[in-house]
Design an enzyme around this catalytic site. Structure first.
Site, PDB file in Angstrom:
ATOM      1  N   ASN A  20       0.802  -1.240   0.000  1.00  0.00           N
ATOM      2  CA  ASN A  20       0.000   0.000   0.000  1.00  0.00           C
ATOM      3  C   ASN A  20       0.829   1.282   0.000  1.00  0.00           C
ATOM      4  OD1 ASN A  20      -2.622  -1.286   0.013  1.00  0.00           O
ATOM      5  ND2 ASN A  20      -2.151  -1.909   2.097  1.00  0.00           N
ATOM      6  N   ALA A  86       2.298  -2.994   6.604  1.00  0.00           N
ATOM      7  CA  ALA A  86       1.555  -3.875   7.516  1.00  0.00           C
ATOM      8  C   ALA A  86       2.251  -5.224   7.716  1.00  0.00           C
ATOM      9  CB  ALA A  86       0.146  -4.078   6.990  1.00  0.00           C
ATOM     10  N   GLU A 107      14.912  -0.093  10.068  1.00  0.00           N
ATOM     11  CA  GLU A 107      13.462  -0.124   9.842  1.00  0.00           C
ATOM     12  C   GLU A 107      12.925   1.313   9.915  1.00  0.00           C
ATOM     13  OE1 GLU A 107      11.250  -2.025  12.985  1.00  0.00           O
ATOM     14  OE2 GLU A 107       9.452  -2.185  11.747  1.00  0.00           O
ATOM     15  N   HIS A 109       9.290   3.707   9.653  1.00  0.00           N
ATOM     16  CA  HIS A 109       7.844   3.894   9.479  1.00  0.00           C
ATOM     17  C   HIS A 109       7.562   5.381   9.418  1.00  0.00           C
ATOM     18  CE1 HIS A 109       6.652  -0.245   9.914  1.00  0.00           C
ATOM     19  NE2 HIS A 109       7.519  -0.343  10.908  1.00  0.00           N
ATOM     20  N   ARG A 116      -0.587   4.232  17.564  1.00  0.00           N
ATOM     21  CA  ARG A 116      -1.771   3.838  16.799  1.00  0.00           C
ATOM     22  C   ARG A 116      -2.385   2.565  17.403  1.00  0.00           C
ATOM     23  NH1 ARG A 116      -0.277   4.066  10.648  1.00  0.00           N
ATOM     24  NH2 ARG A 116      -2.548   4.051  10.489  1.00  0.00           N
TER      25      ARG A 116
HETATM   26  O1  CA2 Z   1       3.777   4.335   9.102  1.00  0.00           O
HETATM   27  C1  CA2 Z   1       4.183   3.543   8.256  1.00  0.00           C
HETATM   28  O2  CA2 Z   1       5.099   3.786   7.478  1.00  0.00           O
HETATM   29  C2  CA2 Z   1       3.477   2.175   8.129  1.00  0.00           C
HETATM   30  O3  CA2 Z   1       4.458   1.216   7.761  1.00  0.00           O
HETATM   31  C3  CA2 Z   1       2.445   2.322   7.030  1.00  0.00           C
HETATM   32  C4  CA2 Z   1       1.611   1.064   6.829  1.00  0.00           C
HETATM   33  C5  CA2 Z   1       1.020   0.605   8.162  1.00  0.00           C
HETATM   34  O4  CA2 Z   1       0.334  -0.613   7.979  1.00  0.00           O
HETATM   35  C6  CA2 Z   1       2.075   0.448   9.238  1.00  0.00           C
HETATM   36  O5  CA2 Z   1       1.433   0.092  10.442  1.00  0.00           O
HETATM   37  C7  CA2 Z   1       2.846   1.732   9.435  1.00  0.00           C
HETATM   38  C8  CA2 Z   1       0.469   1.322   5.853  1.00  0.00           C
HETATM   39  C9  CA2 Z   1       0.877   1.909   4.550  1.00  0.00           C
HETATM   40  C10 CA2 Z   1      -0.379   2.340   3.849  1.00  0.00           C
HETATM   41  O6  CA2 Z   1      -0.083   3.480   3.119  1.00  0.00           O
HETATM   42  C11 CA2 Z   1      -1.123   4.201   2.632  1.00  0.00           C
HETATM   43  C12 CA2 Z   1      -0.796   5.421   2.107  1.00  0.00           C
HETATM   44  C13 CA2 Z   1      -1.802   6.213   1.596  1.00  0.00           C
HETATM   45  C14 CA2 Z   1      -3.109   5.776   1.612  1.00  0.00           C
HETATM   46  C15 CA2 Z   1      -3.419   4.539   2.143  1.00  0.00           C
HETATM   47  C16 CA2 Z   1      -2.418   3.750   2.662  1.00  0.00           C
END
Ligand code: CA2
Length: 159
Positions: A20, A86, A107, A109, A116
């Site tokens: 994503n 994720a 790593e 994020h 969260r």
């Molecule tokens: O904060 C981060 O970088 C995460 O890795 C982002 C992941 C999430 O599942 C992790 O817990 C934290 C999600 C990426 C989704 O990115 C999107 C971006 C724009 C719109 C929808 C999703």
């Protein structure tokens, strides 16, 4: 005190992005910021260049593809920066692949998962990483490049 550095044959740093993250900049800017993944790639490559490092920047929505790229980094890379999205919270396969890598792993994020939902609080990637950078948006990728450069002694005679 003796500083720990990693012997580095090559100057290539793999920057791996999980599911994503290709959607960055299009939705949820309040959580992930406005930068697109392409913006992050350009900024990361520019920062790496300062240290004489090259970036291999990739994104996949598929766990096995990410595992394959970690294996590629084993022979062709000198470090890995990973935002496994994720999969950070679910993937023992990524954990095992990263554990097999004898190169520095940082790593990243964009958000701070600890602030969260509870299901984001544990990361299998963290257990294999040298360091973690959370919650600083796209700046986290630049700080990760700085960390890798320091760890591999890039731009010094330790390279
Ligand atoms: O904060 C981060 O970088 C995460 O890795 C982002 C992941 C999430 O599942 C992790 O817990 C934290 C999600 C990426 C989704 O990115 C999107 C971006 C724009 C719109 C929808 C999703």
């Amino acid at each position: 005190m003796l500083k720990q550095t990693f012997h580095c044959q090559r100057t290539r740093v793999y920057v791996l992005n999980g599911p994503n993250l290709n959607l960055l900049g299009t939705r949820e800017p309040e959580i992930y910021g406005r930068a697109t993944l392409k913006d992050i790639e350009k900024a990361t490559a520019a920062r790496a260049k300062r240290h004489g490092l090259k970036i291999v920047f990739r994104q996949s929505n598929h766990e096995g593809e990410l595992v394959d790229w970690i294996h590629e980094a084993l022979t062709k890379g000198c470090g890995v920066i990973i935002n496994a999205g994720a999969y950070s919270h679910t993937s023992i396969a990524l954990h095992d692949a990263l554990k097999a890598l004898d190169k520095p792993i940082i790593e990243v994020h964009l958000s701070n998962p600890k602030r969260r939902e509870a299901f984001r609080h544990h990361s299998y990637v963290s257990e294999a990483a040298k360091g973690v950078i959370f919650g600083l948006g796209s700046t986290g990728y630049l700080l990760a490049v700085e960390a890798i450069a320091e760890l591999v002694g890039a731009g010094t005679d330790l390279k």
